[in-house]
Design a protein around this motif. Structure first.
Motif, short mmCIF file in Angstrom:
data_model
loop_
_atom_site.label_atom_id
_atom_site.label_comp_id
_atom_site.label_asym_id
_atom_site.label_seq_id
_atom_site.Cartn_x
_atom_site.Cartn_y
_atom_site.Cartn_z
N LEU A 17 11.90 12.39 -51.39
CA LEU A 17 11.51 13.31 -50.31
C LEU A 17 12.27 14.62 -50.41
O LEU A 17 11.72 15.70 -50.16
CB LEU A 17 11.75 12.64 -48.96
CG LEU A 17 10.78 11.50 -48.62
CD1 LEU A 17 11.31 10.68 -47.45
CD2 LEU A 17 9.38 12.05 -48.29
N PHE A 27 10.83 18.36 -50.75
CA PHE A 27 11.21 19.38 -49.77
C PHE A 27 11.77 20.62 -50.46
O PHE A 27 11.40 21.76 -50.12
CB PHE A 27 12.24 18.80 -48.79
CG PHE A 27 12.55 19.70 -47.63
CD1 PHE A 27 11.74 19.70 -46.50
CD2 PHE A 27 13.64 20.55 -47.66
CE1 PHE A 27 12.01 20.54 -45.43
CE2 PHE A 27 13.93 21.39 -46.59
CZ PHE A 27 13.12 21.38 -45.48
N ILE A 58 11.35 16.82 -42.54
CA ILE A 58 10.43 16.35 -43.58
C ILE A 58 8.99 16.35 -43.05
O ILE A 58 8.08 16.87 -43.67
CB ILE A 58 10.83 14.94 -44.07
CG1 ILE A 58 12.24 14.96 -44.68
CG2 ILE A 58 9.81 14.43 -45.11
CD1 ILE A 58 12.40 15.83 -45.90
#
Length: 224
Positions: A87, A91, A217
């Motif tokens: 993640l 990002f 996120i």
């Protein structure tokens, strides 16, 4: 003879050289941040869902839907760190890489000490650590703390969330913190924006000179 390590895509589980394979990555529905100058508060559909917040700059990867939601729940409830790395990779690549005016510091949203002792884990800190490894933007967990043991927010209405979080955050006065002009408050998921808004106000009240960006996120807004 050494057996080569075989890695699998975290989404499709097929053999992959990356944590998320090229095919799954291509299929991800991510926000087109370049259309909004890397600020989702300029996106009318997001702005409409965040009418009771005072922060003006928001960056997020995508909606809280599969497979991002699956990666986040695996991180939050199973402490599966590869999900944090994957993640964070997304990002940084999608939300940070093309920005020129980046924050000098990342502040993950803290848990109350009782909840942290129970869980022994804060997924927002783990995500921020992975972002730090890729960007060298430092993180700190010593400026803001949660002084109020609040209910879990998941099943609360927006009004009850606000009541639940009132006066929940406190700021530790640190003279050396005044060297910073631009920071990011970071959390895994933003829903009504209540948690972020109270954290934003606590920080802004203590340090009025700060520019404070909101990073997360995923967002999941009821009225979009």
């Amino acid at each position: 003879m050494l057996i080569p390590f075989e890695q699998h895509c975290l989404i499709c589980k097929q053999s992959s050289t990356n944590l998320i394979c090229h095919y799954c990555k291509e299929d991800l529905a991510l926000f087109e941040l370049t259309n909004f100058d890397f600020n989702l508060m300029l996106y009318p559909k997001v702005k409409k869902g965040l009418t009771k917040v005072d922060f003006s700059h928001l960056v997020a990867l995508g909606d809280y839907q599969w497979p991002l939601s699956k990666l986040l729940t695996g991180l939050k409830f199973s402490a599966y760190i590869p999900n944090a790395k994957a993640l964070a990779n997304l990002f940084v690549e999608h939300c940070i890489k093309e920005q020129t005016n980046l924050p000098q510091l990342i502040l993950p949203i803290p848990l109350h000490k009782n909840r942290y002792l129970q869980r022994k884990y804060n997924q927002s800190i783990e995500l921020a650590k992975q972002i730090n490894k890729q960007t060298n933007i430092p993180i700190t967990t010593s400026i803001m703390y949660r002084s109020k043991a609040t209910q879990a927010q998941t099943n609360l209405s927006a009004a009850k969330r606000r009541q639940n979080l009132k006066n929940a955050f406190q700021i530790a006065t640190k003279p050396d913190f005044f060297q910073y002009q631009h920071v990011a408050l970071f959390d895994d998921v933003l829903t009504t924006g209540t948690t972020m808004n109270y954290a934003y106000h606590a920080l802004k009240t203590a340090y009025p000179h700060l520019r404070i960006d909101i990073w997360c996120i995923c967002i999941t807004l009821a009225h979009r």
